[in-house]
Motif scaffolding. Structure first.
Motif, PDB file in Angstrom:
ATOM      1  N   UNK A 119     118.212  41.828  38.810  1.00  0.00           N
ATOM      2  CA  UNK A 119     119.357  42.576  39.329  1.00  0.00           C
ATOM      3  C   UNK A 119     119.705  43.694  38.365  1.00  0.00           C
ATOM      4  N   UNK A 120     120.321  44.720  38.860  1.00  0.00           N
ATOM      5  CA  UNK A 120     120.684  45.883  38.048  1.00  0.00           C
ATOM      6  C   UNK A 120     121.648  45.515  36.917  1.00  0.00           C
ATOM      7  N   UNK A 121     122.429  44.434  37.098  1.00  0.00           N
ATOM      8  CA  UNK A 121     123.388  44.026  36.062  1.00  0.00           C
ATOM      9  C   UNK A 121     122.755  43.196  34.946  1.00  0.00           C
ATOM     10  N   UNK A 122     121.431  42.952  35.021  1.00  0.00           N
ATOM     11  CA  UNK A 122     120.731  42.204  33.979  1.00  0.00           C
ATOM     12  C   UNK A 122     120.423  40.763  34.339  1.00  0.00           C
ATOM     13  N   UNK A 123     121.045  40.227  35.362  1.00  0.00           N
ATOM     14  CA  UNK A 123     120.735  38.866  35.799  1.00  0.00           C
ATOM     15  C   UNK A 123     119.324  38.849  36.381  1.00  0.00           C
ATOM     16  N   UNK A 124     118.667  37.686  36.331  1.00  0.00           N
ATOM     17  CA  UNK A 124     117.339  37.599  36.932  1.00  0.00           C
ATOM     18  C   UNK A 124     117.019  36.172  37.376  1.00  0.00           C
TER      19      UNK A 124
END
Length: 173
Positions: A119-124
């Motif tokens: 995800x763009x927010x750094x979550x994966x």
């Protein structure tokens, strides 16, 4: 989507319409195609510009995207990878206009098999996918201190797993 019927522009060569050499075509759906053809149909390497703004460049077979290719979508998204019968299938990477990225296996335009979604927010999420959803074993990381490792079903945590939130560890089913 590419169609079988085309309006041809160009010259005949040796009275043949079946050779595979670059030609310019307007496909039935209005897409503009430049590339190799066979019997007036995209076949081999070519580029199509669709009326909705999408652009595909890569391999074609019988008027369908098939093999390796790159599609740049009108919304800014980009898929680079394998295609089969006009669908994303095999290994590929999709970069969405939001900045999120999926890398991994595809089947019939859906995530299928092993892959990573960032995800763009750094979550994966790294693990198994089925029908475009997290299914099977995988790890979801929301931040440096919060993650879940375990089983998933239809995109939700399901069954045996471990949830870690800072110094707290929860295991179970």
């Amino acid at each position: 989507m590419a169609c079988c019927i085309a309006v041809c522009q160009g010259a005949w060569a040796l009275d043949s319409m079946g050779e595979s050499r670059p030609h310019r075509r307007t496909l039935k759906d209005g897409a503009s195609y430049v590339g190799e053809t066979r019997l007036f149909r995209p076949n081999g390497n070519g580029k199509a510009e669709y009326s909705n703004g999408d652009v595909y460049e890569g391999s074609w077979k019988k008027s369908l995207r098939d093999g390796n290719g790159k599609c740049t979508y009108a919304d800014g998204g980009i898929y680079d990878g394998s295609w089969f019968e006009d669908k994303r299938s095999g290994e590929g990477e999709m970069t969405y206009s939001s900045g999120s990225i999926y890398r991994g296996a595809w089947r019939n335009d859906q995530y299928e098999g092993k892959g990573v979604f960032l995800w763009a927010d750094g979550a994966y999420y790294k693990g198994e996918w089925s029908h475009g959803m997290r299914n099977g074993s995988g790890t979801m990381v929301w931040s440096d201190t919060i993650q879940y490792r375990g089983n998933w079903k239809d995109g939700k945590r399901h069954g045996v797993g471990e949830y870690i939130a800072g110094q707290y560890h929860f295991q179970g089913s």
